[in-house]
Design an enzyme around this catalytic site. Structure first.
Site, PDB file in Angstrom:
ATOM      1  N   HIS A  18       0.921  -1.608   0.039  1.00 16.01           N
ATOM      2  CA  HIS A  18       0.179   0.080   0.688  1.00 16.01           C
ATOM      3  C   HIS A  18       0.567   1.349   0.353  1.00 16.01           C
ATOM      4  O   HIS A  18       0.826   2.596  -1.021  1.00 16.01           O
ATOM      5  CB  HIS A  18      -0.921  -0.242   1.034  1.00 16.01           C
ATOM      6  CG  HIS A  18      -2.073   0.970   1.098  1.00 16.01           C
ATOM      7  ND1 HIS A  18      -3.358   1.093   0.770  1.00 16.01           N
ATOM      8  CD2 HIS A  18      -1.520   2.285   1.505  1.00 16.01           C
ATOM      9  CE1 HIS A  18      -3.724   2.654   1.152  1.00 16.01           C
ATOM     10  NE2 HIS A  18      -3.106   2.718   1.750  1.00 16.01           N
ATOM     11  N   GLU A  19       1.852   1.060   0.906  1.00 14.53           N
ATOM     12  CA  GLU A  19       2.709   2.625   0.874  1.00 14.53           C
ATOM     13  C   GLU A  19       3.475   2.780   0.184  1.00 14.53           C
ATOM     14  O   GLU A  19       4.205   3.574  -0.538  1.00 14.53           O
ATOM     15  CB  GLU A  19       3.788   2.269   1.914  1.00 14.53           C
ATOM     16  CG  GLU A  19       2.635   2.564   3.796  1.00 14.53           C
ATOM     17  CD  GLU A  19       2.188   3.365   3.525  1.00 14.53           C
ATOM     18  OE1 GLU A  19       1.784   4.218   3.214  1.00 14.53           O
ATOM     19  OE2 GLU A  19       0.759   3.213   3.950  1.00 14.53           O
TER      20      GLU A  19
END
Length: 419
Positions: A18-19
């Site tokens: 996600h990051e």
């Protein structure tokens, strides 16, 4: 120990991807990324590479990418501030020292009259001989204070300086990478485990269950439910689970003969949610084909995207109780249970969680990616950004409400599993 390892690997992978989405799109756009963090709270491990600090933090409940220009990232030199400067070969300030105790032979000292560390990049003030001087500031200049260092962020390297589309893509990239990760995992499952056959084949029926009572037998192939064609076991199971206590007409193929049976699904409580069951078991046959594995990855990603989106809609409309939601404790418990059934089941669970994380982050709620995208939408309609203080206040309230929700679902998990 197995549960701890499984949870750390699964949740850590989801957060990392996600990051990573935010990080790669920010870099691609030219935004300075100050920190790429997995977890929150105190720093356990930190490595600086280039202009970014990569950290692992104590609380494994998420992560973040801290971009230049966000929140309280920017730094201003105030008039009267006494600083030390170290110049590069071109006479530009490459190091700005705020602590007067950090003296070195090649350091120049001055009292700041005015400075701009974002656009014009200069510092103007008076040196030790009370002479007025002006120094250009390098784009790679470092601000140092008490052993801590921070790169300055020229305006064109800051998040807010980028076009609306670039900012929106950078924020959307986090959830996008969760969907890409799910597709990759499902495809990998198709390559390693094989692709389950599309036939909704009944392997066995439970004693005294609705199915056997109605006349359904092992070996039957499900063809339809209430006249609606059913092609896969997942589609069949989803229909049954969504209709607890309802009378259904199930069509089957039994050795070429097409039969229909009226069946009333039992209503079973699963973690506070009522789901339908008719007492049938399925054991898929697996086929290995690289091309079909890619198609399978796409089909499974889309299937679970729609399924989770429907559940979110039920939560919003009140058809799905908040008591059925799970927080970190519930996910931890479920991950441990899934891990007991082997690595393939754990991979499938991770893919579903990844889609869930992506969808939840896209909800138009303050402090979530979806909330920020909503503000970008307002900006596009108005032709100018929302006041940052007002937006910041909305996100702060959102964070407080999300923390409250987290406390509620965590308490539900504790009561569910430990009392």
């Amino acid at each position: 120990m197995q549960t701890i390892i499984a949870f750390v690997v699964v949740f850590g992978t989801l957060v990392f991807f996600h990051e990573l989405g935010h990080f790669l799109f920010a870099k691609r756009t030219g935004i300075m990324v100050r920190e790429f963090a997995i977890g929150f709270g105190p720093k356990l491990i930190g490595i600086t590479k280039g202009e970014t600090l990569y950290t692992i933090r104590l609380l494994p409940l998420g992560g973040y990418v801290r971009m230049a220009g966000e929140d309280f990232d920017t730094f201003e030199l105030q008039p009267g501030h006494r600083i030390g400067l170290i110049l590069d070969r071109d006479g530009k300030a490459k190091r700005i020292v705020l602590n007067q105790n950090d003296r070195t032979p090649d350091m120049l000292y001055l009292e700041v009259e005015k400075a701009d560390l974002e656009k014009d990049l200069y510092i103007e003030g008076y040196d030790e001989e009370e002479q007025k001087v002006r120094y250009a500031v390098s784009r790679q200049a470092v601000i140092a204070e008490k052993g801590q260092e921070m790169l300055i962020a020229p305006h064109d390297r800051q998040f807010e300086s980028k076009p609306l589309g670039a900012r929106a893509l950078t924020i959307f990239a986090g959830p996008l990478f969760n969907f890409i990760l799910a597709f990759f995992i499902f495809t990998l499952l198709g390559l390693l485990q094989g692709i389950p056959t599309n036939e909704a084949l009944i392997k066995d029926v439970t004693d005294n269950g609705p199915a056997i009572t109605a006349g359904i037998e092992p070996g039957d192939i499900i063809e339809s439910v209430d006249g609606k064609k059913v092609d896969t076991w997942n589609a069949f199971a989803a229909i049954i689970q969504d209709r607890p206590g309802e009378k259904l007409e199930i069509g089957v193929d039994r050795n070429g003969e097409h039969l229909k049976f009226p069946v009333t699904a039992d209503s079973v409580d699963v973690e506070g949610q009522k789901i339908g069951q008719i007492g049938v078991l399925h054991e898929p046959v697996y086929e290995k084909n690289p091309l079909k594995a890619v198609v399978y990855g796409g089909e499974q990603t889309w299937f679970w995207f729609k399924r989770i989106f429907e559940l979110v809609g039920m939560l919003v409309t009140g058809k799905f109780s908040i008591d059925a939601l799970s927080g970190p404790v519930g996910i931890y418990q479920a991950t441990g249970q899934v891990a007991q059934y082997g690595v393939f089941n754990l991979m499938n669970w991770a893919a579903v969680l990844s889609i869930n994380l992506g969808i939840m982050n896209l909800l138009p709620l303050p402090a979530l990616d979806g909330g920020r995208l909503l503000f970008f939408g307002f900006e596009a309609l108005r032709g100018k950004p929302i006041d940052k203080q007002k937006e910041g206040m909305v996100h702060l309230v959102g964070i407080m409400l999300l923390m409250l929700l987290m406390i509620v679902v965590t308490w539900n998990d504790i009561q569910r599993f430990f009392f």
